[in-house]
Design a protein around this motif. Structure first.
Motif, PDB file in Angstrom:
ATOM      1  N   GLU A 133       0.828  -1.212   0.000  1.00 46.63           N
ATOM      2  CA  GLU A 133       0.000   0.000   0.000  1.00 46.63           C
ATOM      3  C   GLU A 133       0.858   1.257   0.000  1.00 46.63           C
ATOM      4  N   SER A 186      -3.110  -4.529  -4.422  1.00 53.31           N
ATOM      5  CA  SER A 186      -3.472  -5.504  -3.391  1.00 53.31           C
ATOM      6  C   SER A 186      -4.995  -5.661  -3.290  1.00 53.31           C
ATOM      7  N   ALA A 187      -5.431  -6.865  -2.955  1.00 55.28           N
ATOM      8  CA  ALA A 187      -6.879  -7.117  -2.866  1.00 55.28           C
ATOM      9  C   ALA A 187      -7.531  -6.300  -1.764  1.00 55.28           C
ATOM     10  N   TYR A 217      -7.174   3.611  -5.185  1.00 55.94           N
ATOM     11  CA  TYR A 217      -7.848   3.594  -6.484  1.00 55.94           C
ATOM     12  C   TYR A 217      -7.989   5.026  -7.011  1.00 55.94           C
ATOM     13  N   PRO A 260      -7.766  -6.428  -8.641  1.00 52.16           N
ATOM     14  CA  PRO A 260      -7.002  -6.945  -7.503  1.00 52.16           C
ATOM     15  C   PRO A 260      -5.938  -7.948  -7.975  1.00 52.16           C
ATOM     16  N   GLN A 261      -4.798  -7.936  -7.330  1.00 61.38           N
ATOM     17  CA  GLN A 261      -3.695  -8.816  -7.751  1.00 61.38           C
ATOM     18  C   GLN A 261      -4.085 -10.302  -7.795  1.00 61.38           C
ATOM     19  N   GLN A 290      -1.960 -12.394   0.495  1.00 66.73           N
ATOM     20  CA  GLN A 290      -3.414 -12.275   0.341  1.00 66.73           C
ATOM     21  C   GLN A 290      -4.015 -13.631  -0.003  1.00 66.73           C
ATOM     22  N   THR A 303      -7.179 -15.302  -1.296  1.00 70.48           N
ATOM     23  CA  THR A 303      -8.370 -14.821  -2.012  1.00 70.48           C
ATOM     24  C   THR A 303      -9.076 -15.937  -2.765  1.00 70.48           C
ATOM     25  N   ARG A 331     -14.962 -10.977  -2.362  1.00 73.11           N
ATOM     26  CA  ARG A 331     -14.352  -9.965  -1.487  1.00 73.11           C
ATOM     27  C   ARG A 331     -14.554 -10.257  -0.012  1.00 73.11           C
TER      28      ARG A 331
END
Lengths: 435, 247
Positions: free
Chosen positions: A93, A134-135, A142, A166-167, A191, A193, A201
């Motif tokens: 981030e 990153s998710a 953004y 998202p990655q 992450q 996911t 999400r």
């Protein structure tokens, strides 16, 4: 690599085949480039603010900021690296108010486009750009990225349309899996996911640990072995981590075996022609470097925590706090439990490990004790689920570039009329309509 | 001057499509009209070197684009002489079509209306791929088991014909070379017949097929990598609409 003609085979706009562009904003590296090249260009995610310097001016350097691989050329020209060198991403981030970091991001982005200006033809009207973050990247990331790309286009007309994904989704796309569990572990974070057509999400679990923690343990191991003078050299630490680090299938058992047969793990790691690190009788320390990715809660890391080496922050997702030290298998379980029961097994049946943090060597003489990351994750999950689920775990085929591949594929295929929406955080943010 | 044997199938091809032959022609070997569109056909045959033929074909393309006496132009070749052809991009950019002439005529690349700024690509016909024919070819290739043939020939070289390397027998060597030649010519014939069968089966994705066989460099320039082409996500992303987001 095989290539095929776009419009004949797929009915896709050939313009996109030429000008689909991807950006992977990683904590350590920025990977960018056009689909046609088949792989991204890679530069370090860093920037160096140059001080006013008579000498630099003398040599015709008027820049105030250099980014990426250029940083190393100018590193000696600033009086304080700590003050001037900026790594804009931390744990995947960029901090909201860190304007210097955002300036570096803007410059990295602009320089990326600059590199590809010369690859355009007479039909060029801007790239179709997809960036991956990153998710769990917050909304402001953004917003800033959309703004940066719009500003760059205003000056250069190089960005016809821009979007962000998202990655982990990018990884699933690159891996051609539409239903799977992606574990993306980069330098800054990990992450977990679940993907089913799109990232689910609500079920994302993010841990603020990654390659940086393995680096930290590697540095401590170097110190413990009497090579403390090397820990300020980032390259030395990375090489040491990559050459010496091992992932034990069971840490307790591995340490026990290592202490019984210390000679088996004794190794010398050559960092340069002049510097060689000898583990002597402490070969078991090699296991700690790999294990920290999987379970930093293990008691063997207590002493490192007390020394302040493993300060892993917790992540907040909605109302939920996720401890940064949560063992990886528990993170996977926490994510999977949030899925509908009907799809839990399906998602777990394809686990994909991506990112540079899952690449560990397995020496021939330690097979069965040291393992690769998929074997470790499968072992942990089978243990957790008592073998009741048919789990398969594999590494991404191209772990370093899979995020970028997913980005350019998205740029290539996303419908022209699918417009950006903040609700969905999806769609094209387009010149003429949005900026 | 092309003989009638070459011209007749072309006549049949266009007449069957409702065109009538024009007698008053300039710069082409045949011309047809349906009342609206005038089509000029230039026939090329190999009488000298392939390079010369390629030059002639290019020259004709430039002349055709310059004169625009006809609204569409085709280059007709008795047999496809790949090495003589301009790249498919040149055909695409110029709008000139390509006909392959044997007993029948195949439209490999459709011509474009020159007065139409290249907007419309009007195929004269576009039959679908004949999967059965392709299957026959694939089965034939499998039946011949080429890799086995080649492996056997090479093994013969190593095992039978040269048991002792220092005593090479010229006669035997010739025999082995002949055997290898047989294997490679069989391979070449099969590839060629495979290609012909695909074309005669009606496989008319002519540009991509033609390009893959003729000019890999050109294809490479406007490619998509295999990992995109075969990716199930591409179709999903292309169909992405608001209702589909978030599973």
């Amino acid at each position: 690599m095989l290539f095929f003609k776009a419009e004949v085979v797929m009915g896709v706009d050939p313009y996109r085949a030429k000008y689909a562009y991807g950006e992977d904003y990683g904590t350590r590296f920025f990977k960018y480039g056009i689909l046609k090249e088949g792989k991204p260009r890679v530069t370090t995610s860093s920037g160096l603010f140059l001080e006013e310097s008579f000498l630099l001016k003398h040599f015709g350097v008027e820049k105030k900021l250099v980014v990426g691989d250029e940083v190393s050329k100018y590193a000696a020209s600033v009086s304080s690296l700590a003050r001037n060198l900026v790594f804009p991403l931390s744990d995947g981030e960029v901090k909201r108010d860190d304007e210097r970091a955002w300036t570096v991001i803007r410059e990295l982005t602009r320089k990326g486009f600059d590199d590809f200006k010369g690859h355009t033809g007479g039909d060029f009207d801007g790239f179709y750009v997809t960036a991956a973050v990153s998710a769990i990247a917050p909304d402001y990331m953004y917003e800033r990225l959309l703004k940066i790309h719009a500003e760059i286009d205003e000056k250069t007309r190089l960005v016809k349309a821009f979007t962000i994904i998202p990655q982990p989704l990018a990884v699933a796309i690159a891996e051609q899996e539409t239903s799977c569990l992606v574990i993306e572990s980069g330098h800054g974070n990990t992450q977990v996911t679940p993907i089913r057509m799109y990232p689910i999400r609500d079920a994302i679990v993010a841990l603020y640990r990654g390659g940086a923690e393995a680096d930290a343990i590697a540095a401590e191991v170097l110190k413990d072995l009497g090579y403390g003078d090397l820990v300020s050299d980032e390259y030395a630490i990375r090489k040491f981590k990559e050459d010496a680090g091992l992932v034990p299938i069971d840490l307790d058992e591995a340490i026990k075996r290592a202490r019984e047969e210390p000679g088996k793990l004794r190794t010398k790691v050559k960092l340069s022609a002049l510097v060689e690190v000898d583990f002597e009788e402490k070969g078991w320390l090699r296991y700690l470097i790999g294990e920290v990715i999987f379970n930093p809660m293990h008691e063997v890391f207590d002493s490192y925590r007390k020394r302040g080496v493993l300060n892993i922050r917790d992540a907040r997702l909605g109302d939920e706090v996720i401890e940064g030290t949560l063992p990886l298998e528990d993170a996977i379980m926490r994510s999977t439990r949030k899925l509908r029961i009907s799809i839990q097994n399906e998602v777990l049946s394809k686990v994909i490990l991506s990112g540079g943090n899952f690449n560990w060597k397995v020496p021939e003489n330690l097979k069965g004790i040291a393992v690769d990351s998929p074997t470790k994750v499968k072992f942990l999950l089978d243990k957790k689920l008592r073998g009741e689920v048919n789990i398969s775990v594999r590494l991404a085929r191209d772990p370093q570039f899979s995020v970028w591949k997913g980005c350019v594929t998205w740029s290539f295929a996303l419908p022209e009329d699918y417009r950006w929406s903040w609700e969905r955080r999806e769609g094209w943010f387009k010149r003429g309509a949005d900026y | 001057m092309p003989n009638e044997e070459i011209k007749n199938p072309i006549r049949d091809f266009f007449v069957n499509k409702g065109y009538r032959e024009l007698k008053d022609i300039t710069g082409v070997d045949l011309a047809f009209s349906d009342g609206e569109t005038r089509i000029g056909i230039k026939i090329f045959t190999l009488s000298g070197s392939i390079t010369k033929l390629a030059e002639k074909i290019r020259l004709f393309i430039y002349e055709a684009l310059n004169s625009r006496k006809y609204s569409k132009y085709y280059i007709a070749l008795p047999g496809l002489r790949v090495g003589a052809l301009p790249t498919s991009r040149e055909f695409e950019a110029s709008g000139i079509g390509l006909l392959k002439v044997s007993e029948e005529v195949e439209e490999l690349i459709p011509a474009r209306l020159l007065s139409d700024s290249g907007e419309k690509v009007e195929a004269l016909n576009s039959p679908r791929i004949d999967e059965a024919a392709l299957r026959v070819i694939a089965e034939e290739l499998l039946r011949k088991n080429l890799s086995t043939m080649i492996r056997e020939a090479i093994e013969a070289v190593l095992r039978e014909e040269f048991p002792i390397f220092e005593t090479v027998d010229t006669e035997r060597l010739e025999k082995v070379i002949r055997r290898l030649e047989e294997a490679t010519s069989t391979l070449a014939a099969l590839i060629s017949s495979g290609g012909n069968a695909i074309q005669s089966s009606g496989f008319r994705s002519s540009r991509s097929f033609y390009e893959k066989r003729t000019n890999i460099g050109e294809v490479y320039k406007e490619e998509v990598p295999e990992w995109v082409l075969n990716n199930p996500w591409v179709e999903r992303i292309r169909n992405r609409r608001e209702a589909e987001s978030e599973a």
